[in-house]
Design a protein around this motif. Structure first.
Motif, PDB file in Angstrom:
ATOM      1  N   GLY A 100      48.260 -18.135 132.045  1.00  0.00           N
ATOM      2  CA  GLY A 100      47.779 -17.707 133.349  1.00  0.00           C
ATOM      3  C   GLY A 100      46.923 -18.754 134.039  1.00  0.00           C
ATOM      4  O   GLY A 100      46.425 -19.694 133.418  1.00  0.00           O
ATOM      5  N   VAL A 101      46.778 -18.587 135.349  1.00  0.00           N
ATOM      6  CA  VAL A 101      45.922 -19.462 136.164  1.00  0.00           C
ATOM      7  C   VAL A 101      45.032 -18.590 137.031  1.00  0.00           C
ATOM      8  O   VAL A 101      45.518 -17.680 137.716  1.00  0.00           O
ATOM      9  N   SER A 102      43.732 -18.860 136.985  1.00  0.00           N
ATOM     10  CA  SER A 102      42.770 -18.158 137.829  1.00  0.00           C
ATOM     11  C   SER A 102      42.161 -19.170 138.793  1.00  0.00           C
ATOM     12  O   SER A 102      41.893 -20.308 138.409  1.00  0.00           O
ATOM     13  N   GLU A 103      41.954 -18.762 140.034  1.00  0.00           N
ATOM     14  CA  GLU A 103      41.385 -19.666 141.032  1.00  0.00           C
ATOM     15  C   GLU A 103      40.281 -18.969 141.815  1.00  0.00           C
ATOM     16  O   GLU A 103      40.401 -17.796 142.171  1.00  0.00           O
ATOM     17  N   TYR A 104      39.216 -19.721 142.081  1.00  0.00           N
ATOM     18  CA  TYR A 104      38.064 -19.207 142.818  1.00  0.00           C
ATOM     19  C   TYR A 104      37.662 -20.255 143.856  1.00  0.00           C
ATOM     20  O   TYR A 104      37.583 -21.441 143.541  1.00  0.00           O
ATOM     21  N   ILE A 105      37.399 -19.818 145.095  1.00  0.00           N
ATOM     22  CA  ILE A 105      37.005 -20.750 146.150  1.00  0.00           C
ATOM     23  C   ILE A 105      35.686 -20.294 146.770  1.00  0.00           C
ATOM     24  O   ILE A 105      35.534 -19.134 147.154  1.00  0.00           O
ATOM     25  N   LEU A 167      45.648 -30.471 118.256  1.00  0.00           N
ATOM     26  CA  LEU A 167      45.348 -29.303 119.083  1.00  0.00           C
ATOM     27  C   LEU A 167      45.898 -29.401 120.497  1.00  0.00           C
ATOM     28  O   LEU A 167      46.016 -28.386 121.186  1.00  0.00           O
ATOM     29  N   ASP A 168      46.229 -30.607 120.943  1.00  0.00           N
ATOM     30  CA  ASP A 168      46.839 -30.729 122.267  1.00  0.00           C
ATOM     31  C   ASP A 168      48.271 -30.207 122.266  1.00  0.00           C
ATOM     32  O   ASP A 168      48.824 -29.877 123.314  1.00  0.00           O
ATOM     33  N   LYS A 169      48.867 -30.132 121.078  1.00  0.00           N
ATOM     34  CA  LYS A 169      50.249 -29.686 120.977  1.00  0.00           C
ATOM     35  C   LYS A 169      50.403 -28.371 120.214  1.00  0.00           C
ATOM     36  O   LYS A 169      51.385 -27.648 120.404  1.00  0.00           O
ATOM     37  N   GLU A 170      49.441 -28.067 119.350  1.00  0.00           N
ATOM     38  CA  GLU A 170      49.592 -26.893 118.482  1.00  0.00           C
ATOM     39  C   GLU A 170      48.349 -26.002 118.502  1.00  0.00           C
ATOM     40  O   GLU A 170      47.970 -25.454 117.478  1.00  0.00           O
ATOM     41  N   SER A 171      47.730 -25.832 119.630  1.00  0.00           N
ATOM     42  CA  SER A 171      46.532 -24.995 119.702  1.00  0.00           C
ATOM     43  C   SER A 171      46.897 -23.521 119.750  1.00  0.00           C
ATOM     44  O   SER A 171      47.925 -23.133 120.311  1.00  0.00           O
ATOM     45  N   MET A 172      46.070 -22.705 119.143  1.00  0.00           N
ATOM     46  CA  MET A 172      46.237 -21.256 119.229  1.00  0.00           C
ATOM     47  C   MET A 172      45.663 -20.729 120.545  1.00  0.00           C
ATOM     48  O   MET A 172      46.141 -19.750 121.100  1.00  0.00           O
ATOM     49  N   VAL A 173      44.617 -21.394 121.027  1.00  0.00           N
ATOM     50  CA  VAL A 173      44.001 -21.053 122.313  1.00  0.00           C
ATOM     51  C   VAL A 173      43.785 -22.349 123.085  1.00  0.00           C
ATOM     52  O   VAL A 173      43.230 -23.306 122.544  1.00  0.00           O
ATOM     53  N   ALA A 174      44.226 -22.379 124.331  1.00  0.00           N
ATOM     54  CA  ALA A 174      44.041 -23.558 125.185  1.00  0.00           C
ATOM     55  C   ALA A 174      43.515 -23.112 126.543  1.00  0.00           C
ATOM     56  O   ALA A 174      44.065 -22.190 127.160  1.00  0.00           O
ATOM     57  N   ILE A 175      42.439 -23.758 127.001  1.00  0.00           N
ATOM     58  CA  ILE A 175      41.858 -23.444 128.307  1.00  0.00           C
ATOM     59  C   ILE A 175      41.490 -24.750 128.997  1.00  0.00           C
ATOM     60  O   ILE A 175      40.766 -25.568 128.437  1.00  0.00           O
ATOM     61  N   ASP A 176      41.997 -24.943 130.201  1.00  0.00           N
ATOM     62  CA  ASP A 176      41.618 -26.085 131.026  1.00  0.00           C
ATOM     63  C   ASP A 176      40.802 -25.574 132.212  1.00  0.00           C
ATOM     64  O   ASP A 176      41.175 -24.567 132.841  1.00  0.00           O
ATOM     65  N   GLU A 190      41.146 -22.344 136.553  1.00  0.00           N
ATOM     66  CA  GLU A 190      41.195 -22.216 135.095  1.00  0.00           C
ATOM     67  C   GLU A 190      42.619 -21.878 134.669  1.00  0.00           C
ATOM     68  O   GLU A 190      43.235 -20.941 135.179  1.00  0.00           O
ATOM     69  N   HIS A 191      43.129 -22.653 133.733  1.00  0.00           N
ATOM     70  CA  HIS A 191      44.486 -22.468 133.209  1.00  0.00           C
ATOM     71  C   HIS A 191      44.378 -22.186 131.718  1.00  0.00           C
ATOM     72  O   HIS A 191      43.781 -22.976 130.983  1.00  0.00           O
ATOM     73  N   ASP A 192      44.914 -21.072 131.275  1.00  0.00           N
ATOM     74  CA  ASP A 192      44.786 -20.708 129.862  1.00  0.00           C
ATOM     75  C   ASP A 192      46.119 -20.271 129.278  1.00  0.00           C
ATOM     76  O   ASP A 192      47.021 -19.823 129.990  1.00  0.00           O
ATOM     77  N   GLY A 193      46.224 -20.402 127.969  1.00  0.00           N
ATOM     78  CA  GLY A 193      47.428 -19.976 127.276  1.00  0.00           C
ATOM     79  C   GLY A 193      47.138 -19.767 125.804  1.00  0.00           C
ATOM     80  O   GLY A 193      46.125 -20.243 125.284  1.00  0.00           O
ATOM     81  N   PRO A 200      50.589 -27.952 129.510  1.00  0.00           N
ATOM     82  CA  PRO A 200      49.481 -28.785 129.995  1.00  0.00           C
ATOM     83  C   PRO A 200      49.732 -29.371 131.379  1.00  0.00           C
ATOM     84  O   PRO A 200      48.790 -29.556 132.159  1.00  0.00           O
ATOM     85  N   ALA A 201      50.992 -29.668 131.699  1.00  0.00           N
ATOM     86  CA  ALA A 201      51.311 -30.260 132.995  1.00  0.00           C
ATOM     87  C   ALA A 201      51.007 -29.313 134.147  1.00  0.00           C
ATOM     88  O   ALA A 201      50.784 -29.750 135.287  1.00  0.00           O
ATOM     89  N   LEU A 202      50.990 -28.009 133.872  1.00  0.00           N
ATOM     90  CA  LEU A 202      50.730 -27.037 134.932  1.00  0.00           C
ATOM     91  C   LEU A 202      49.308 -27.156 135.463  1.00  0.00           C
ATOM     92  O   LEU A 202      49.057 -26.868 136.636  1.00  0.00           O
ATOM     93  N   THR A 203      48.377 -27.575 134.622  1.00  0.00           N
ATOM     94  CA  THR A 203      46.995 -27.715 135.077  1.00  0.00           C
ATOM     95  C   THR A 203      46.913 -28.684 136.244  1.00  0.00           C
ATOM     96  O   THR A 203      46.328 -28.382 137.286  1.00  0.00           O
ATOM     97  N   ARG A 204      47.506 -29.869 136.066  1.00  0.00           N
ATOM     98  CA  ARG A 204      47.459 -30.890 137.123  1.00  0.00           C
ATOM     99  C   ARG A 204      48.187 -30.427 138.388  1.00  0.00           C
ATOM    100  O   ARG A 204      47.657 -30.549 139.504  1.00  0.00           O
TER     101      ARG A 204
END
Length: 221
Positions: A100-105, A167-176, A190-193, A200-204
């Motif tokens: 998911g992606v959450s956004e706040y402005i 962990l960049d490839k095999e993380s159980m929890v990832a949050i950018d 915030e991008h989490d999975g 990871p490319a979705l964050t950028r």
């Protein structure tokens, strides 16, 4: 003599009137209206197929297990919480997954936004490098670079998984987390999975699109 004095006074007065007004004395640009901010938010189609909008998705980054491993990091993250309380917010999730992606402005005065930007800098400074390893888990927080965004951007990547794994490839929890300033407006994205469902490319791409949408809103205001 009277004429000389009059000319001197007139010259002095003109000089005073022509002195430029310091930038600090200029009024801050008017913040964007709530409707303008909401119109700038990401849409599900901006992220790709399978994303839908949720009515709400509570995020409290200072309470994330990875963050609470460090008192300094926890304190620093609390400084950006006003962004997570923004009235202009959206929560987009994969309909059949854990990503998911959450956004706040937030838009405000120059002083308010400067304070939030300082908090973002402190967050990156005090959270970058956190590493906690146990027999069963490994948690890390590292600085995240997403390229040039807006006037300034700050990012962190939080990962949790098993010791000995990449962990960049095999993380159980990832949050950018990416915080971007555009003038007197700031975006927190915030991008989490979980369990391998994280691109990871979705964050950028999401951060770039969010910034572009905000720039369009600013031009139209």
């Amino acid at each position: 003599m009277i004429t000389v004095r009059a000319l001197f006074a007139a010259s002095f007065l003109c000089g005073v009137l022509l002195v430029p007004v310091p930038a600090a004395a200029e009024s801050s640009p008017k913040p964007l209206s709530p409707d303008r901010l909401k119109a700038a938010l990401l849409l599900p189609e901006d992220l790709g197929a399978g994303f839908v909008r949720y009515a709400s998705w509570k995020r409290a980054p200072h309470r994330y297990d990875i963050v609470t491993r460090s008192k300094a990091c926890t304190k620093a993250v609390k400084g950006v919480l006003p962004l997570y309380r923004a009235k202009a917010a959206t929560w987009l999730r994969k309909e059949d997954g854990w990503e998911g992606v959450s956004e706040y402005i937030v838009s405000g005065t120059r002083g308010k936004i400067a304070g939030l930007e300082r908090a973002a800098k402190v967050m990156v400074r005090d959270c970058n490098g956190v590493t906690v390893t146990t027999d069963a888990t490994k948690d890390t927080i590292r600085k995240l670079s997403v390229g040039r965004l807006g006037d300034a951007s700050y990012g962190l990547k939080l990962r949790s998984g098993f010791p000995g794994r990449n962990l960049d490839k095999e993380s159980m929890v990832a949050i950018d987390i990416v915080i971007t300033r555009v003038g007197n407006t700031m975006i927190a994205l915030e991008h989490d999975g979980h369990v391998g469902q994280f691109d990871p490319a979705l964050t950028r791409s999401a951060a770039q699109t969010a910034t572009s949408r905000l720039l369009e809103a600013l031009k139209a205001s």
